[in-house]
Scaffold this active site. Structure first.
Site, PDB file in Angstrom:
ATOM      1  N   HIS A 137      36.905  17.990  32.598  1.00 19.57           N
ATOM      2  CA  HIS A 137      36.259  16.687  32.455  1.00 19.57           C
ATOM      3  C   HIS A 137      37.125  15.545  32.973  1.00 19.57           C
ATOM      4  O   HIS A 137      36.631  14.457  33.214  1.00 19.57           O
ATOM      5  CB  HIS A 137      35.857  16.438  30.984  1.00 19.57           C
ATOM      6  CG  HIS A 137      36.999  16.112  30.069  1.00 19.57           C
ATOM      7  ND1 HIS A 137      37.590  17.052  29.247  1.00 19.57           N
ATOM      8  CD2 HIS A 137      37.645  14.957  29.829  1.00 19.57           C
ATOM      9  CE1 HIS A 137      38.548  16.476  28.550  1.00 19.57           C
ATOM     10  NE2 HIS A 137      38.605  15.206  28.881  1.00 19.57           N
ATOM     11  N   ASP A 167      36.367  24.136  30.076  1.00 21.79           N
ATOM     12  CA  ASP A 167      36.898  22.797  30.314  1.00 21.79           C
ATOM     13  C   ASP A 167      38.305  22.838  30.924  1.00 21.79           C
ATOM     14  O   ASP A 167      39.181  22.057  30.565  1.00 21.79           O
ATOM     15  CB  ASP A 167      36.915  21.965  29.031  1.00 21.79           C
ATOM     16  CG  ASP A 167      37.072  20.468  29.320  1.00 21.79           C
ATOM     17  OD1 ASP A 167      36.867  20.067  30.482  1.00 21.79           O
ATOM     18  OD2 ASP A 167      37.400  19.699  28.396  1.00 21.79           O
ATOM     19  N   GLY A 238      43.485   9.775  27.360  1.00 20.81           N
ATOM     20  CA  GLY A 238      44.510   9.841  28.399  1.00 20.81           C
ATOM     21  C   GLY A 238      45.394  11.056  28.243  1.00 20.81           C
ATOM     22  O   GLY A 238      46.067  11.479  29.186  1.00 20.81           O
ATOM     23  N   ASN A 239      45.415  11.647  27.020  1.00 23.03           N
ATOM     24  CA  ASN A 239      46.186  12.869  26.785  1.00 23.03           C
ATOM     25  C   ASN A 239      45.471  14.112  27.300  1.00 23.03           C
ATOM     26  O   ASN A 239      46.073  15.183  27.397  1.00 23.03           O
ATOM     27  CB  ASN A 239      46.465  13.064  25.293  1.00 23.03           C
ATOM     28  CG  ASN A 239      47.711  12.343  24.826  1.00 23.03           C
ATOM     29  OD1 ASN A 239      47.616  11.349  24.123  1.00 23.03           O
ATOM     30  ND2 ASN A 239      48.872  12.836  25.214  1.00 23.03           N
ATOM     31  N   SER A 240      44.187  14.001  27.600  1.00 27.02           N
ATOM     32  CA  SER A 240      43.427  15.171  28.038  1.00 27.02           C
ATOM     33  C   SER A 240      44.082  15.817  29.251  1.00 27.02           C
ATOM     34  O   SER A 240      44.396  15.151  30.238  1.00 27.02           O
ATOM     35  CB  SER A 240      41.995  14.768  28.383  1.00 27.02           C
ATOM     36  OG  SER A 240      41.258  14.487  27.232  1.00 27.02           O
ATOM     37  N   LEU A 295      26.495  40.297  28.097  1.00 24.33           N
ATOM     38  CA  LEU A 295      25.688  41.298  27.408  1.00 24.33           C
ATOM     39  C   LEU A 295      24.200  41.094  27.645  1.00 24.33           C
ATOM     40  O   LEU A 295      23.457  42.059  27.834  1.00 24.33           O
ATOM     41  CB  LEU A 295      25.955  41.238  25.901  1.00 24.33           C
ATOM     42  CG  LEU A 295      27.187  41.963  25.368  1.00 24.33           C
ATOM     43  CD1 LEU A 295      27.333  41.706  23.876  1.00 24.33           C
ATOM     44  CD2 LEU A 295      27.078  43.450  25.624  1.00 24.33           C
TER      45      LEU A 295
END
Length: 446
Positions: A137, A167, A238-240, A295
């Site tokens: 993201h 992600d 901002g830490n993502s 599956l």
């Protein structure tokens, strides 16, 4: 006599010499072919911290003297964490095609055509030749990606591959001699120290401290495939894509999600563990995509009443897709999947995660409960079909089943809508009439 014997020996040597040389040439060719093939089939391996550096930064927790600093661990890890800035060109506002509304927006410094929107995030260097892992993201819909390194250098990056289901994404810069961050080999444990490194709010590289609060968190509704590490180390917008490291500065996860009432850190953050990062990165670097087992069933966890002493386990099959691996194996609606390959399926998330981590063409041995009787079913997995991308929230809001984009204010929609809410035709006509009156008044006053 000896002369003739020597002559015979030389003749024998000359007779066999061409065959010996031919064998040597064939052996050399086979060795060269094998080495070239092994080099071409080499897969990405996570970097590891050398044992000497591990001992140098190992905290001594059982001695009387308290730990006063994690400087060595932070210094080692921070040089491998980067700041990521993405630029996205925004299309013209939908109201600009109306001349009256266009005049209103222009007079009031409203939206103009081709605005540039800049977002920020973090990333982790995982190879010396420029591979960087971050959140999908963070770079989603980006027209341009700029990577800022800890030593002040900057570089443009290109996308190698993205995996929205987990992600995770891999980008690459055209640089060499970078310092990759070593992956922790031992499983992380609840109570271990955790350090989050990233670029919160764009203030610059920042380190926060906490502990590992839980592992194996699932069912948050953030990603399709979840296996989160929970930590109380402060994680902010901002830490993502940044690093969650241990006390030795080794990578244990990629910071991804926070639970918050206000949009800021409240001590509940989630990171993707390195086991999943390694699997996804290896696939993206090698093939540009992630192939997962499938599956072909719809499932739900067995209903559980917390007031009852008896516990029920297993996953109920609600639907079997035609021509799917489950259908071909004979799995039926109403079956209860108890274990797969000896691993207990405690809930639907456990089954989904287990199957997703298996490669296509893997055979599973499932123990099921059918009409009160135990049975064994062997299932050959196929590749998971491609699905339409679904936007995921990255900030979980209390009381909501979804969330909202990281950094947005709490009142934003949980559907992750990036467009401004559209007015109805009646509201737009009313606004147009009011603006016309204002323009007429301004003209009369002039």
């Amino acid at each position: 006599m000896s002369s003739s014997r020597n002559t015979n020996n030389k003749a024998s040597l000359l007779k066999w010499l061409p065959w010996v040389l031919l064998l040597l040439v064939l052996a050399a060719f086979i060795w060269l072919f094998t080495s070239m093939k092994s080099t071409s089939e080499a897969t990405w391996e996570p970097p590891r911290t050398p044992p000497a550096e591990q001992q140098a930064s190992e905290p001594v927790a059982d001695t009387p003297a308290p730990i006063s600093s994690y400087h060595n661990a932070v210094a080692r890890a921070s040089q491998s964490v980067v700041n990521i800035y993405t630029t996205q060109t925004m299309a013209e506002h939908p109201y600009m095609d109306d001349p009256i509304l266009r005049r209103f927006f222009e007079d009031h410094s409203g939206p103009s055509q081709d605005q540039g929107s800049t977002n920020l995030g973090s990333g982790v260097i995982v190879s010396e030749d420029g591979y960087i892992v971050t959140n999908a993201h963070v770079i989603e819909k980006a027209d341009e990606i700029t990577v800022a390194f800890n030593d002040g250098r900057k570089s443009r990056a290109r996308v190698i591959g993205t995996d929205p289901d987990s992600d995770l994404a891999v980008i690459k810069v055209d640089m060499t001699g970078l310092t990759p961050l070593g992956f922790r080999e031992d499983p992380i444990r609840v109570g271990d120290l955790a350090l989050a490194i990233g670029n919160p709010f764009g203030v610059g590289q920042t380190v926060t401290q906490g502990i590992i609060s839980a592992t194996g968190r699932t069912g948050l509704g953030v990603n399709k495939f979840e296996d989160f590490i929970q930590t109380d180390a402060a994680i902010n917008p901002g830490n993502s894509g940044g690093a969650l490291v241990d006390a030795r500065g080794e990578l244990v996860g990629i910071n991804t999600v926070i639970f918050s009432r206000s949009g800021g850190s409240m001590g509940i953050g989630f990171a993707i563990p390195t086991a999943l990062v390694e699997q996804v990165m290896n696939a993206l670097i090698k093939d540009g995509k992630v192939s997962r087992g499938w599956l072909g069933i719809e499932i739900q966890s067995q209903l559980r009443d917390p007031t009852q002493l008896e516990t029920s386990t297993g996953v109920e099959v609600l639907n079997v897709i035609d021509q799917s691996p489950a259908a071909k194996s004979g799995l039926r609606v109403g079956d209860i999947v108890l274990t797969i390959d000896g691993v207990e399926m405690t809930d639907a998330n456990t089954l989904i995660q287990y199957v997703a981590r298996k490669a296509p063409d893997t055979e599973l041995d499932a123990q099921i409960l059918r009409q009160g009787k135990n049975a064994q079913v062997k299932i050959m997995l196929e590749e998971r079909p491609a699905q339409e991308p679904v936007e995921r929230p990255v900030v979980l809001q209390e009381g909501s089943i979804g969330g909202m984009e990281e950094g947005e204010m709490p009142e934003r929609s949980i559907q992750n809508d990036e467009e401004a809410p559209m007015m109805s035709k009646a509201e737009r006509d009313r606004m147009r009439e009011e603006l016309m009156k204002l323009f007429e008044q301004d003209t009369a006053a002039q």
